[in-house]
Design an enzyme around this catalytic site. Structure first.
Site, PDB file in Angstrom:
ATOM      1  N   HIS A  31       0.903  -1.173   0.174  1.00  0.00           N
ATOM      2  CA  HIS A  31       0.423   0.231   0.232  1.00  0.00           C
ATOM      3  C   HIS A  31       0.472   1.224  -0.077  1.00  0.00           C
ATOM      4  CE1 HIS A  31      -4.007  -1.494   0.503  1.00  0.00           C
ATOM      5  NE2 HIS A  31      -3.270  -2.683   0.596  1.00  0.00           N
ATOM      6  N   ASP A  64       3.867   9.662  -0.886  1.00  0.00           N
ATOM      7  CA  ASP A  64       1.811   8.884  -0.938  1.00  0.00           C
ATOM      8  C   ASP A  64       2.823   7.686  -1.339  1.00  0.00           C
ATOM      9  OD1 ASP A  64       0.661   7.996   1.324  1.00  0.00           O
ATOM     10  OD2 ASP A  64       0.581  10.403   1.346  1.00  0.00           O
TER      11      ASP A  64
HETATM   12  C1  GDG Z   1      -1.984   3.989   3.191  1.00  0.00           C
HETATM   13  C2  GDG Z   1      -1.048   4.401   2.747  1.00  0.00           C
HETATM   14  C3  GDG Z   1      -2.711   4.493   0.410  1.00  0.00           C
HETATM   15  C4  GDG Z   1      -8.425  10.208   7.663  1.00  0.00           C
HETATM   16  N1  GDG Z   1      -8.749  11.190   8.593  1.00  0.00           N
HETATM   17  C5  GDG Z   1     -10.123  10.163   8.716  1.00  0.00           C
HETATM   18  C6  GDG Z   1     -10.752   9.712   8.544  1.00  0.00           C
HETATM   19  N2  GDG Z   1      -9.444   9.296   7.100  1.00  0.00           N
HETATM   20  C7  GDG Z   1      -9.519   8.421   5.987  1.00  0.00           C
HETATM   21  C8  GDG Z   1      -9.392   8.950   4.842  1.00  0.00           C
HETATM   22  C9  GDG Z   1      -8.918   7.824   3.740  1.00  0.00           C
HETATM   23  C10 GDG Z   1      -7.879   7.307   5.141  1.00  0.00           C
HETATM   24  O1  GDG Z   1      -8.372   7.273   6.045  1.00  0.00           O
HETATM   25  C11 GDG Z   1      -6.385   7.150   4.535  1.00  0.00           C
HETATM   26  O2  GDG Z   1      -5.469   7.094   3.359  1.00  0.00           O
HETATM   27  P1  GDG Z   1      -5.228   7.743   2.628  1.00  0.00           P
HETATM   28  O3  GDG Z   1      -4.438   6.960   1.252  1.00  0.00           O
HETATM   29  O4  GDG Z   1      -4.654   8.778   2.434  1.00  0.00           O
HETATM   30  O5  GDG Z   1      -3.130   7.278   3.753  1.00  0.00           O
HETATM   31  P2  GDG Z   1      -2.536   6.077   4.794  1.00  0.00           P
HETATM   32  O6  GDG Z   1      -3.721   6.221   6.207  1.00  0.00           O
HETATM   33  O7  GDG Z   1      -1.553   6.773   4.529  1.00  0.00           O
HETATM   34  O8  GDG Z   1      -3.477   5.169   3.541  1.00  0.00           O
HETATM   35  C12 GDG Z   1      -1.874   5.523   1.365  1.00  0.00           C
HETATM   36  C13 GDG Z   1      -3.658   3.983   1.105  1.00  0.00           C
HETATM   37  O9  GDG Z   1      -2.619   3.414   2.493  1.00  0.00           O
HETATM   38  C14 GDG Z   1      -4.256   2.811   0.917  1.00  0.00           C
HETATM   39  O10 GDG Z   1      -3.514   1.623   0.031  1.00  0.00           O
HETATM   40  O11 GDG Z   1      -3.628   5.126  -0.496  1.00  0.00           O
HETATM   41  O12 GDG Z   1      -0.231   5.570   0.105  1.00  0.00           O
HETATM   42  O13 GDG Z   1      -0.056   5.469   3.058  1.00  0.00           O
HETATM   43  O14 GDG Z   1      -9.617   7.066   3.603  1.00  0.00           O
HETATM   44  O15 GDG Z   1     -10.599   9.224   4.845  1.00  0.00           O
HETATM   45  N3  GDG Z   1     -11.939   8.509   8.488  1.00  0.00           N
HETATM   46  C15 GDG Z   1     -13.008   8.901   9.159  1.00  0.00           C
HETATM   47  N4  GDG Z   1     -13.148   9.679   9.665  1.00  0.00           N
HETATM   48  C16 GDG Z   1     -10.943  10.585   9.818  1.00  0.00           C
HETATM   49  O16 GDG Z   1     -11.793  11.551  10.765  1.00  0.00           O
HETATM   50  N5  GDG Z   1     -13.850   8.204   9.249  1.00  0.00           N
END
Ligand code: GDG
Length: 469
Positions: A157, A365
């Site tokens: 990921h 990322d």
């Molecule tokens: C890893 C990789 C890759 C955030 N705050 C809240 C909340 N979130 C959700 C977001 C989004 C998710 O969490 C975060 O996803 P990201 O992709 O931005 O980042 P990572 O957590 O680092 O994830 C990344 C991912 O895996 C998937 O393969 O894209 O590169 O690092 O969905 O919306 N959700 C809720 N409340 C919050 O306050 N419900």
């Protein structure tokens, strides 16, 4: 019928009340589990003095959740230690932050072996096994050592760095060797897939057959980009319906005629939060007429607070925030609103829709789902503008965002200004193209494409003679 066995560090057992927000992977796999009967295996998140060697089983609809507890030493060495203090920084190109310890590495291998031993008793010969993320790179090697010949796939990921960066991590050669025990390795981007293939060629003299198959003589592994997507339709609908939500209403009322800029990220140094705050500061200094006219809302749930580098980051963010609000704020106007709460997805969707600018500027990322969620949440008649780091995997797909280098705060400040001043016709044109891109590669497409490649390509199967002793 072959079953799908998903393995991930943490397992998301659905909330018995049906409330609570399903995490990203749970949403991603929901449809895959419609097509297959399934097992989801991994850490329960709990620590026990003497954990059972067998998982606790919980049946929910078509899925059986298999939950393993860890000892507190396991959690320290495997999770906080090697996975999050050594591997995570290296994978994000932060060599200087990587803290390697032999004890942690041994703990990482030990937990992978414990998981493989428990899994070996559950997996049937024709089951498809799909392993997720950097906590579990050696899992297939441990399963092969126990004689399993199943198709085993791995999805990474987070970014896969250039070979020269990975090579600085002690044990990286062993991890590279272990990754070839998977039949299919999925990366977020073609660039990351290319980094891994190059490392395998350099370290082991592997030959590249066809575009994406790496041949190590006794075995072959397919390494390919599968950009992860979101539930576009679901997020779009959540955003459309969010107007009545109390927090969304209050935020809109509090803004008055001010424009909203939004950032949503876990508290992690890969996300570039203090750097982004400084870029916003630069924007306000360069555009004094905008003071009092914009508010930047940064939503940042804390994460990995047991890891020292994260405690340091928390301090740096708070200092940066305090300095900027103190020096540029006015009575009646706070430039940056910073909140550490976690909000329901529906609230996030509504806040994204209110925001004229989505600031997604990670230093690195794998993909960054927030960028895609921001796009999906927009009002098609009057969409906001996405400012996106060139170092997010999402930038490979969302080329109609304003693409920036997050290391250059002047460039990010200019992009904020361009976004706020962009005319509606251009905003709509850019948004429509980005929306098409995220619709074409949504989360169902992602899971189905990976599983089709894992199950479909007969040449990737292994015979018992190819399994290492
Ligand atoms: C890893 C990789 C890759 C955030 N705050 C809240 C909340 N979130 C959700 C977001 C989004 C998710 O969490 C975060 O996803 P990201 O992709 O931005 O980042 P990572 O957590 O680092 O994830 C990344 C991912 O895996 C998937 O393969 O894209 O590169 O690092 O969905 O919306 N959700 C809720 N409340 C919050 O306050 N419900």
């Amino acid at each position: 019928m072959s079953r799908l066995v998903v393995v991930s560090n943490r397992v998301a057992v659905p909330d018995p009340t049906g409330k609570g927000s399903a995490g990203g992977l749970a949403v991603a796999l929901r449809e895959a589990f419609q097509a297959y009967q399934g097992i989801w295996f991994g850490w329960s998140g709990k620590v026990a003095a003497h954990p059972s060697s067998q998982p606790k089983l919980v049946d929910k609809e078509r899925v059986q959740y298999a939950l393993m507890d860890l000892t507190s030493l396991d959690r320290q060495e495997y999770y906080n230690g090697f996975a999050n203090r050594a591997l995570w920084p290296i994978m994000h190109y932060r060599i200087g932050l990587s803290e390697f310890s032999r004890a942690d590495y041994a703990g990482y291998l030990r937990v992978n072996r414990t998981f493989a031993t428990a899994l070996a008793q559950m997996v049937r010969p024709d089951d498809l096994v799909w392993v997720h993320d950097y906590h579990l790179i050696p899992l297939a090697a441990e399963m092969r050592a126990l004689g399993l010949t199943n198709r085993i796939g791995y999805f990474h990921h987070i970014p896969w760095p250039a070979p020269e960066v990975l090579g600085t991590l002690p044990g990286s050669r062993e991890l590279l060797r272990a990754i070839t025990d998977y039949d299919l390795v999925g990366m977020q981007t073609d660039r990351d897939a290319d980094n891994l293939r190059r490392a395998l060629m350099q370290e082991f003299g592997a030959a590249q057959r066809k575009a994406d198959i790496v041949d190590l003589g006794e075995r072959q592994t397919r390494v390919k980009g599968y950009p992860i997507g979101i539930d576009v339709r679901g997020f779009e609908q959540a955003a459309q319906r969010s107007g009545n939500h109390r927090i969304v209403r209050q935020t809109a009322a509090g803004l008055g005629s001010r424009q909203l800029i939004i950032g949503v990220d876990r508290l992690d140094y890969s996300k570039g939060i203090p750097e982004r705050m400084e870029a916003f500061e630069r924007f306000l200094i360069g555009n004094p007429d905008q003071r009092g006219r914009v508010t930047y809302l940064q939503i940042t749930p804390t994460s990995r607070s047991e890891v020292p580098e994260y405690a340091t980051l928390s301090r740096v963010v708070n200092e940066t925030l305090g300095r900027i609000n103190g020096s540029l704020g006015e009575p009646g106007w706070v430039p940056i609103h910073y909140v550490n709460s976690t909000y329901p997805r529906s609230v996030l969707a509504g806040l994204h829709r209110l925001a004229k600018v989505g600031l997604v500027t990670p230093m690195r990322d794998g993909m960054n789902l927030v960028a895609k969620e921001y796009v999906a949440a927009q009002n098609p008649e009057d969409p906001g503008v996405l400012v996106l780091s060139k170092f997010a995997g999402a930038a490979q797909q969302l080329t109609d965002a304003l693409i920036v280098n997050p290391n250059d705060k002047f460039e990010v400040a200019e992009a904020i200004r361009d976004a706020l001043y962009m005319d509606r016709t251009e905003r709509i044109t850019r948004w429509e193209r980005m929306m098409n891109a995220i619709r074409e590669t949504d989360v169902s497409w992602w899971a189905a494409t990976f599983l089709r490649d894992l199950s479909g390509n007969k040449s990737l199967g292994r015979t018992r003679t190819q399994v290492r002793a």
